[in-house]
Design an enzyme around this catalytic site. Structure first.
Site, short mmCIF file in Angstrom:
data_model
loop_
_atom_site.label_atom_id
_atom_site.label_comp_id
_atom_site.label_asym_id
_atom_site.label_seq_id
_atom_site.Cartn_x
_atom_site.Cartn_y
_atom_site.Cartn_z
N GLU A 107 25.26 10.39 16.91
CA GLU A 107 25.60 11.82 16.92
C GLU A 107 25.57 12.39 15.50
O GLU A 107 25.21 13.54 15.29
CB GLU A 107 26.99 12.04 17.52
CG GLU A 107 27.06 11.72 19.00
CD GLU A 107 28.46 11.94 19.55
OE1 GLU A 107 28.64 12.94 20.27
OE2 GLU A 107 29.35 11.12 19.24
N TYR A 162 33.22 41.09 12.94
CA TYR A 162 32.67 40.04 13.80
C TYR A 162 31.78 39.11 13.00
O TYR A 162 31.72 37.92 13.25
CB TYR A 162 31.85 40.62 14.96
CG TYR A 162 32.44 41.76 15.71
CD1 TYR A 162 33.82 41.89 15.88
CD2 TYR A 162 31.63 42.74 16.26
CE1 TYR A 162 34.35 42.96 16.59
CE2 TYR A 162 32.16 43.80 16.97
CZ TYR A 162 33.52 43.90 17.13
OH TYR A 162 34.04 44.96 17.82
N GLU A 191 37.99 18.45 18.44
CA GLU A 191 39.34 18.96 18.21
C GLU A 191 39.51 19.38 16.74
O GLU A 191 40.10 20.41 16.44
CB GLU A 191 40.39 17.90 18.56
CG GLU A 191 40.52 17.60 20.04
CD GLU A 191 39.56 16.53 20.56
OE1 GLU A 191 38.47 16.32 19.96
OE2 GLU A 191 39.90 15.90 21.59
N LYS A 211 30.77 21.06 23.79
CA LYS A 211 29.73 20.06 23.52
C LYS A 211 28.95 19.91 24.82
O LYS A 211 29.37 19.19 25.73
CB LYS A 211 30.42 18.76 23.11
CG LYS A 211 29.59 17.76 22.38
CD LYS A 211 30.48 16.59 21.96
CE LYS A 211 29.85 15.76 20.90
NZ LYS A 211 30.72 14.65 20.48
#
Length: 122
Positions: free
Chosen positions: A21, A53, A73, A100
């Site tokens: 990953e 924004y 997290e 994810k």
């Protein structure tokens, strides 16, 4: 309390526990909701009376496309911390969801996600 929402922001990052990953990377999505008081902006129609924004998007992009984290997290926590720090006094609370969509988990599912809420969010 008023809210600003940024939904379905998409980025490419290198977060994850598995070594592949961190090498191959993958897509991530983020949703952010901000607890704010935007009555003034509604009355004045001035950007200075609200939260940009673009600034919030840039924080999400910088965190997700930046330094790799093992856990989403931690990605969500970094986003929330930076938003609350940058917009202290303007943003009373934020909710951050990091998605994810393609984690390397065998099986059938749509996605995995974490959602955190920091500060005052009613």
């Amino acid at each position: 309390m008023d809210y600003i929402h940024l939904r379905d922001m998409q980025f490419f990052g290198y977060h994850g526990v598995l070594p592949e990953e961190n090498v191959l990377g993958q897509r991530f999505r983020a949703n952010v909701s901000l607890a704010v008081d935007i009555k003034g902006a509604g009355e004045t129609d001035e950007l200075d009376d609200t939260v940009s924004y673009v600034g919030v998007y840039d924080i999400c992009k910088e965190v997700i496309e930046g330094k790799p984290y093992k856990l989403i997290e931690a990605v969500a926590e970094a986003i929330a911390t930076q938003i609350l720090t940058k917009y202290e006094g303007q943003v009373f609370g934020c909710r951050v969801e990091v998605v994810k969509p393609d984690p390397p988990i065998p099986g059938h599912y749509k996605e995995v996600a974490v959602e955190i809420t920091r500060g005052q969010f009613v």
